[in-house]
Write a protein that holds these residues in place. Sequence first.
Motif, PDB file in Angstrom:
ATOM      1  N   UNK A  88     -51.157 -20.098  16.620  1.00 26.19           N
ATOM      2  CA  UNK A  88     -52.196 -21.102  16.371  1.00 26.19           C
ATOM      3  C   UNK A  88     -52.092 -21.629  14.936  1.00 26.19           C
ATOM      4  N   UNK A  89     -51.925 -20.716  13.971  1.00 31.98           N
ATOM      5  CA  UNK A  89     -51.878 -21.112  12.571  1.00 31.98           C
ATOM      6  C   UNK A  89     -50.634 -21.942  12.258  1.00 31.98           C
ATOM      7  N   UNK A  90     -49.474 -21.516  12.755  1.00 30.54           N
ATOM      8  CA  UNK A  90     -48.225 -22.254  12.525  1.00 30.54           C
ATOM      9  C   UNK A  90     -48.314 -23.631  13.181  1.00 30.54           C
ATOM     10  N   UNK A  91     -48.860 -23.678  14.376  1.00 31.85           N
ATOM     11  CA  UNK A  91     -48.996 -24.944  15.092  1.00 31.85           C
ATOM     12  C   UNK A  91     -49.954 -25.884  14.351  1.00 31.85           C
ATOM     13  N   UNK A  92     -51.038 -25.340  13.809  1.00 33.62           N
ATOM     14  CA  UNK A  92     -51.987 -26.172  13.058  1.00 33.62           C
ATOM     15  C   UNK A  92     -51.360 -26.650  11.756  1.00 33.62           C
ATOM     16  N   UNK A  93     -50.591 -25.774  11.095  1.00 39.62           N
ATOM     17  CA  UNK A  93     -49.864 -26.197   9.894  1.00 39.62           C
ATOM     18  C   UNK A  93     -48.997 -27.411  10.212  1.00 39.62           C
ATOM     19  N   UNK A  94     -48.258 -27.313  11.305  1.00 41.08           N
ATOM     20  CA  UNK A  94     -47.367 -28.411  11.668  1.00 41.08           C
ATOM     21  C   UNK A  94     -48.152 -29.666  12.050  1.00 41.08           C
ATOM     22  N   UNK A  95     -49.297 -29.491  12.699  1.00 38.98           N
ATOM     23  CA  UNK A  95     -50.141 -30.654  13.031  1.00 38.98           C
ATOM     24  C   UNK A  95     -50.588 -31.382  11.769  1.00 38.98           C
ATOM     25  N   UNK A  96     -50.922 -30.631  10.730  1.00 36.41           N
ATOM     26  CA  UNK A  96     -51.334 -31.255   9.475  1.00 36.41           C
ATOM     27  C   UNK A  96     -50.160 -31.980   8.821  1.00 36.41           C
ATOM     28  N   UNK A  97     -48.967 -31.391   8.910  1.00 31.32           N
ATOM     29  CA  UNK A  97     -47.763 -32.050   8.391  1.00 31.32           C
ATOM     30  C   UNK A  97     -47.498 -33.329   9.178  1.00 31.32           C
ATOM     31  N   UNK A  98     -47.585 -33.240  10.514  1.00 32.65           N
ATOM     32  CA  UNK A  98     -47.366 -34.416  11.367  1.00 32.65           C
ATOM     33  C   UNK A  98     -48.379 -35.516  11.042  1.00 32.65           C
ATOM     34  N   UNK A  99     -49.600 -35.119  10.768  1.00 33.28           N
ATOM     35  CA  UNK A  99     -50.660 -36.061  10.429  1.00 33.28           C
ATOM     36  C   UNK A  99     -50.279 -36.886   9.199  1.00 33.28           C
TER      37      UNK A  99
END
Length: 178
Positions: A88-99
């Motif tokens: 969950x944390x790694x995926x959210x990190x990547x979502x913020x990068x994608x954002x």
Amino acid sequence: MKNYQVFDYSFQNLREKSMSFEEVFENIVKFMNIAPSGNFRLMVGTDSQVHKRHTIFITGIVIQNEGKGAWACIRKIVIPRKMTQLHERISFELSLTEDIVALFTEERKTRLINIVLPFVYQGASFTMEGHIDIGAGKRNKTREFVKEMVARMESMGVEPKIKPNAFVASSYANRYTK
């Protein structure tokens, strides 16, 4: 309990606080215009740190002219709970990068490319990278997520970098998560 603002587009660095993304972009343009014949790498990456009552996410944006310096800033997001599940944390990190990567529209990327374009035959270059705070090593807990996260970055047309080459996430952003 504190008020938490999740998707705040306020950026900062050691010199400036509360920059909008447009101000960040203009700082990148200014930096590139100083030496437009350089080898530029625009890198975006996020790291996180779980604390007692919250989790801090720091997204770093770095424009580097290889061998000639860099300009950088961060965006801080605080989630008001402990995010203990690694995926969950790694995926959210990547979502913020994608954002953040998504804010670099085709028009904005073209503007950056046009800075170096007249100097390409003299060796000038521009690349955009997404730094993901994961590693493929046998001892790395995040290795099982590498394919998934790399594919997400590639789908955005950005060159993915993982540890040890993901220094914007694993070093620059990391120092502000404590």
